[in-house]
Design a protein around this motif. Sequence first.
Motif, PDB file in Angstrom:
ATOM      1  N   ALA A 147       0.827  -1.206   0.000  1.00 24.85           N
ATOM      2  CA  ALA A 147       0.000   0.000   0.000  1.00 24.85           C
ATOM      3  C   ALA A 147       0.862   1.256   0.000  1.00 24.85           C
ATOM      4  O   ALA A 147       0.581   2.231  -0.711  1.00 24.85           O
ATOM      5  CB  ALA A 147      -0.931  -0.014   1.213  1.00 24.85           C
ATOM      6  N   VAL A 148       1.928   1.226   0.787  1.00 22.87           N
ATOM      7  CA  VAL A 148       2.797   2.409   0.899  1.00 22.87           C
ATOM      8  C   VAL A 148       3.521   2.668  -0.418  1.00 22.87           C
ATOM      9  O   VAL A 148       3.595   3.815  -0.885  1.00 22.87           O
ATOM     10  CB  VAL A 148       3.807   2.216   2.052  1.00 22.87           C
ATOM     11  CG1 VAL A 148       4.881   3.290   1.998  1.00 22.87           C
ATOM     12  CG2 VAL A 148       3.095   2.273   3.389  1.00 22.87           C
ATOM     13  N   ARG A 202      14.031   5.940  -8.130  1.00 24.05           N
ATOM     14  CA  ARG A 202      13.679   4.518  -8.222  1.00 24.05           C
ATOM     15  C   ARG A 202      13.597   3.939  -6.820  1.00 24.05           C
ATOM     16  O   ARG A 202      14.475   4.165  -5.993  1.00 24.05           O
ATOM     17  CB  ARG A 202      14.746   3.783  -9.033  1.00 24.05           C
ATOM     18  CG  ARG A 202      14.475   2.296  -9.249  1.00 24.05           C
ATOM     19  CD  ARG A 202      15.508   1.715 -10.223  1.00 24.05           C
ATOM     20  NE  ARG A 202      16.849   1.763  -9.646  1.00 24.05           N
ATOM     21  CZ  ARG A 202      17.405   0.751  -8.970  1.00 24.05           C
ATOM     22  NH1 ARG A 202      16.714  -0.364  -8.769  1.00 24.05           N
ATOM     23  NH2 ARG A 202      18.637   0.854  -8.495  1.00 24.05           N
ATOM     24  N   LEU A 203      12.526   3.171  -6.524  1.00 25.18           N
ATOM     25  CA  LEU A 203      12.331   2.568  -5.210  1.00 25.18           C
ATOM     26  C   LEU A 203      12.674   1.081  -5.260  1.00 25.18           C
ATOM     27  O   LEU A 203      12.206   0.356  -6.133  1.00 25.18           O
ATOM     28  CB  LEU A 203      10.879   2.746  -4.739  1.00 25.18           C
ATOM     29  CG  LEU A 203      10.529   2.077  -3.400  1.00 25.18           C
ATOM     30  CD1 LEU A 203      11.339   2.698  -2.261  1.00 25.18           C
ATOM     31  CD2 LEU A 203       9.033   2.203  -3.105  1.00 25.18           C
ATOM     32  N   LYS A 241      -0.909   4.069  11.817  1.00 24.95           N
ATOM     33  CA  LYS A 241       0.236   4.903  12.196  1.00 24.95           C
ATOM     34  C   LYS A 241       1.511   4.407  11.532  1.00 24.95           C
ATOM     35  O   LYS A 241       2.364   5.200  11.124  1.00 24.95           O
ATOM     36  CB  LYS A 241       0.384   4.929  13.712  1.00 24.95           C
ATOM     37  CG  LYS A 241      -0.719   5.744  14.408  1.00 24.95           C
ATOM     38  CD  LYS A 241      -0.524   5.805  15.894  1.00 24.95           C
ATOM     39  CE  LYS A 241      -1.534   6.763  16.518  1.00 24.95           C
ATOM     40  NZ  LYS A 241      -2.926   6.461  16.199  1.00 24.95           N
ATOM     41  N   LEU A 242       1.679   3.089  11.412  1.00 27.56           N
ATOM     42  CA  LEU A 242       2.844   2.563  10.716  1.00 27.56           C
ATOM     43  C   LEU A 242       2.852   3.021   9.261  1.00 27.56           C
ATOM     44  O   LEU A 242       3.886   3.428   8.725  1.00 27.56           O
ATOM     45  CB  LEU A 242       2.865   1.038  10.792  1.00 27.56           C
ATOM     46  CG  LEU A 242       3.980   0.339  10.000  1.00 27.56           C
ATOM     47  CD1 LEU A 242       5.360   0.792  10.482  1.00 27.56           C
ATOM     48  CD2 LEU A 242       3.848  -1.174  10.100  1.00 27.56           C
ATOM     49  N   THR A 243       1.684   2.962   8.631  1.00 31.78           N
ATOM     50  CA  THR A 243       1.587   3.422   7.239  1.00 31.78           C
ATOM     51  C   THR A 243       1.968   4.892   7.128  1.00 31.78           C
ATOM     52  O   THR A 243       2.718   5.299   6.225  1.00 31.78           O
ATOM     53  CB  THR A 243       0.161   3.200   6.720  1.00 31.78           C
ATOM     54  OG1 THR A 243      -0.160   1.802   6.805  1.00 31.78           O
ATOM     55  CG2 THR A 243       0.024   3.666   5.283  1.00 31.78           C
ATOM     56  N   GLN A 244       1.448   5.707   8.052  1.00 30.92           N
ATOM     57  CA  GLN A 244       1.752   7.145   8.027  1.00 30.92           C
ATOM     58  C   GLN A 244       3.244   7.398   8.239  1.00 30.92           C
ATOM     59  O   GLN A 244       3.841   8.259   7.585  1.00 30.92           O
ATOM     60  CB  GLN A 244       0.924   7.867   9.096  1.00 30.92           C
ATOM     61  CG  GLN A 244       1.052   9.383   9.060  1.00 30.92           C
ATOM     62  CD  GLN A 244       0.133  10.066  10.051  1.00 30.92           C
ATOM     63  OE1 GLN A 244      -0.773   9.429  10.610  1.00 30.92           O
ATOM     64  NE2 GLN A 244       0.346  11.348  10.264  1.00 30.92           N
ATOM     65  N   MET A 245       3.848   6.637   9.143  1.00 28.51           N
ATOM     66  CA  MET A 245       5.278   6.799   9.413  1.00 28.51           C
ATOM     67  C   MET A 245       6.120   6.479   8.176  1.00 28.51           C
ATOM     68  O   MET A 245       7.037   7.230   7.813  1.00 28.51           O
ATOM     69  CB  MET A 245       5.697   5.892  10.575  1.00 28.51           C
ATOM     70  CG  MET A 245       5.146   6.329  11.929  1.00 28.51           C
ATOM     71  SD  MET A 245       5.011   4.971  13.121  1.00 28.51           S
ATOM     72  CE  MET A 245       6.654   4.343  13.101  1.00 28.51           C
ATOM     73  N   LEU A 246       5.799   5.350   7.507  1.00 28.06           N
ATOM     74  CA  LEU A 246       6.569   4.971   6.325  1.00 28.06           C
ATOM     75  C   LEU A 246       6.363   5.972   5.194  1.00 28.06           C
ATOM     76  O   LEU A 246       7.304   6.288   4.451  1.00 28.06           O
ATOM     77  CB  LEU A 246       6.175   3.567   5.881  1.00 28.06           C
ATOM     78  CG  LEU A 246       6.550   2.440   6.864  1.00 28.06           C
ATOM     79  CD1 LEU A 246       6.047   1.090   6.346  1.00 28.06           C
ATOM     80  CD2 LEU A 246       8.047   2.388   7.088  1.00 28.06           C
ATOM     81  N   SER A 304       8.357   9.943   1.697  1.00 30.34           N
ATOM     82  CA  SER A 304       8.105  11.261   1.102  1.00 30.34           C
ATOM     83  C   SER A 304       9.328  12.156   1.245  1.00 30.34           C
ATOM     84  O   SER A 304       9.730  12.853   0.309  1.00 30.34           O
ATOM     85  CB  SER A 304       6.885  11.913   1.759  1.00 30.34           C
ATOM     86  OG  SER A 304       5.726  11.143   1.525  1.00 30.34           O
ATOM     87  N   ASN A 305       9.928  12.131   2.455  1.00 30.82           N
ATOM     88  CA  ASN A 305      11.132  12.934   2.669  1.00 30.82           C
ATOM     89  C   ASN A 305      12.268  12.467   1.762  1.00 30.82           C
ATOM     90  O   ASN A 305      12.987  13.276   1.164  1.00 30.82           O
ATOM     91  CB  ASN A 305      11.576  12.832   4.132  1.00 30.82           C
ATOM     92  CG  ASN A 305      10.849  13.823   5.020  1.00 30.82           C
ATOM     93  OD1 ASN A 305      10.146  14.709   4.539  1.00 30.82           O
ATOM     94  ND2 ASN A 305      10.998  13.664   6.321  1.00 30.82           N
ATOM     95  N   ALA A 306      12.456  11.144   1.673  1.00 33.66           N
ATOM     96  CA  ALA A 306      13.516  10.614   0.821  1.00 33.66           C
ATOM     97  C   ALA A 306      13.301  11.023  -0.629  1.00 33.66           C
ATOM     98  O   ALA A 306      14.245  11.381  -1.351  1.00 33.66           O
ATOM     99  CB  ALA A 306      13.578   9.097   0.951  1.00 33.66           C
TER     100      ALA A 306
END
Length: 720
Positions: free
Chosen positions: A568-569, A583-584, A601-606, A611-613
């Motif tokens: 999902a992430v 590229r991921l 919350k785990l999804t939001q954290m990842l 997003s920052n990366a």
Amino acid sequence: MKKRPPRSPRPRRRTAPRARPAPAPAARQDALLRLSTEIASAENERDVCRAVVAGLFDKALGYDFVAVLLVDQASGERVLVASEGWKDAPADLRIRPGQGLSERPLLDGRLHYAPRVTRETRYLPTRNEGSEVDVPILANRELVGVLVVESNRADAFEPDDLQILAAAAHQAGIAIGRVRLLGALHVRASEQQALIDTMSDLSRQLELSKLLQAVLERAVGLLGVSHGELAIYQPDSRDLEIVASHNVGRRDTTGTRMKLGEGAMGHVARAREPVLIPDYRQWPGRSAQYAAVEFHAVMAAPLLMGDHLVGAMAFMDRDPRRQFGLEDLRLLNLFAPQAAVAIENARLYTAAQHQTRYFQELVENNPVAIVTLDQQHNVVSCNPAFEALYGYTQSEVLGRNLDDLITTPETRRQAVAYTEQALNQRPVKVISQRRRKDGTFVDVEVLGVPVVVGGKRVGLMALYHDITALLAARREAEEASQAKSRFLASVSHELRTPLNAIIGYSELLQEEVEELGVGQLTGDLGRVKAAGQLLLALINDILDLSKIEAGKMEVHLETFEVRDVLDAVTATVQPLLEKNANRLVVEGAAGCGAMRADRTKLTQMLLNLLSNASKFTKAGTIALKVTRAEEPDETWVTFAVSDTGIGMTEEQIGRLFQAFSQADTSIAGKYGGTGLGLAITKRFTELMGGEVRVESRPGVGSTFSVKLPAGTRDAVTRSG
């Protein structure tokens, strides 16, 4: 000079012996007995020589001239010590090496007989032109002199004469050796006693400045010199500092600094060995600081305690003829180690005194109330801050039980427990209330630490910091923070409703314009929707942060497959990756299994980390690596997000995880963002019992790791 013992040679056969009156055998025996008795009773070296000469010059033996010459070890010259038969013999007669018949026994250690002295190449015209016997004198296996016996007649000595003279020289050597040994023992005993007396006096002096001068003065007197200096090694600057001086130059040299290897003292300090310098003016290691000082011989030695360098000493004499020898060095080597011990003891004592005064000043002038107790909880001392805080004078508290003075019946039991804990070498740090002399109460932070001396517990030191104002400020800050959080939550709720409406209407309008065929409006409506969603996400972040700070954020646990969250992430973050041509790479998804945590919350954290990366990396690689590790008490799942972006310095890393703050102010202007994502990620991680770590290098990239328990306990579901 050590030589082998002499062997009496067979006398040469005389071609024309001259008759001489033969003394009666009994008279000769009596003369030899007197000789032995006189030699044995002599008390010093000169008396031994006189006894030998007087005994052999007896009429019963018939010799015309008898002398004893001893070797001057410094010059090698033979010095006339005693003689009979030459009335005009010079009192200071000295024969240089290479001259005279009497040198031969010193060269080979043998008796030499010259039947006719005038035929000998070494003959020096003196009083005698007849015959001469020269016998070496050995003391303690060392050639120390020569017995010279002459006759005015040629070929005057018979074999029994040679035996008598060899025996006399042998007795003289034994006597001289005994006298010298006794003299050396007496000198050593005197030196040892002087050294003991010196060290006894020095050991009673613990004031360093006085001790240093006393050590130098004693050494100058012990060695019998006119000048001396003492330097202390300073480990911090790695050089020597002259701290005591005796008659060196026209100015006081104390305070002069010398590098290791500079001058005589610097030389011995570096080499850790003493040195004897015959002429300091010609010595290549002479220090430029002593260019104007006219010294000749110099002796220097290091001051050592084992391998530890304490300092160095140097000695000189105003007499240009004075040369330092092995005896001087031996005496200095006896003195130097003892002096080093005395100096080091005084240094340690002085340092201890300074440290004691330092801590006394520290306690006396400390704004924190400090009190020391004995093992019965009675007050031993207190500082002025204690008197000011509790209203007691020192005389009112000394010897009294501390808990009787500053606790109430309700708090006494707790206070006694804290005191016992500290006495048992378990430091105490608590916040509590204590009672003043006037009955009022004060909020204090209490720190109790045991006092241990030499491994033995002797008492306790307690520190009381008045935190009344601090607690009041803390309560005000907490109230202000709660008010801020309530305001943010209220505003966020008020803004979310119209924003949801804007987003909803933009979606409806997009559908209508597509049905009406007005495609040129679709892009504008999409931008309105995207802006609304961005603003809504920001408001959601603010709302989450306010809930966390207010202690109202809850964790909703559920069991789920980690791979589902990763799928999902990665799908959600794909547009952001494509925006910057990144590229991921996902690693470890297949074997990560299930975990029990707050999935949302785990999804939001990842998403925050990815997003920052994506934001700080252009045309690079972003990796999401998942690992599962079994530890004794817990199973952990770690999510590591790495990028090849701009990276951060240590200073920038220190500003991460602060709300509304970014690593650098220039980053916000260039890359945008609010600085809330990482702060929320850290708080969420801690709520679920985990931790966040970061590693980064400027220009290389960053790695953020979120470590969570695979089975988050239900206890963390409580608020805050």
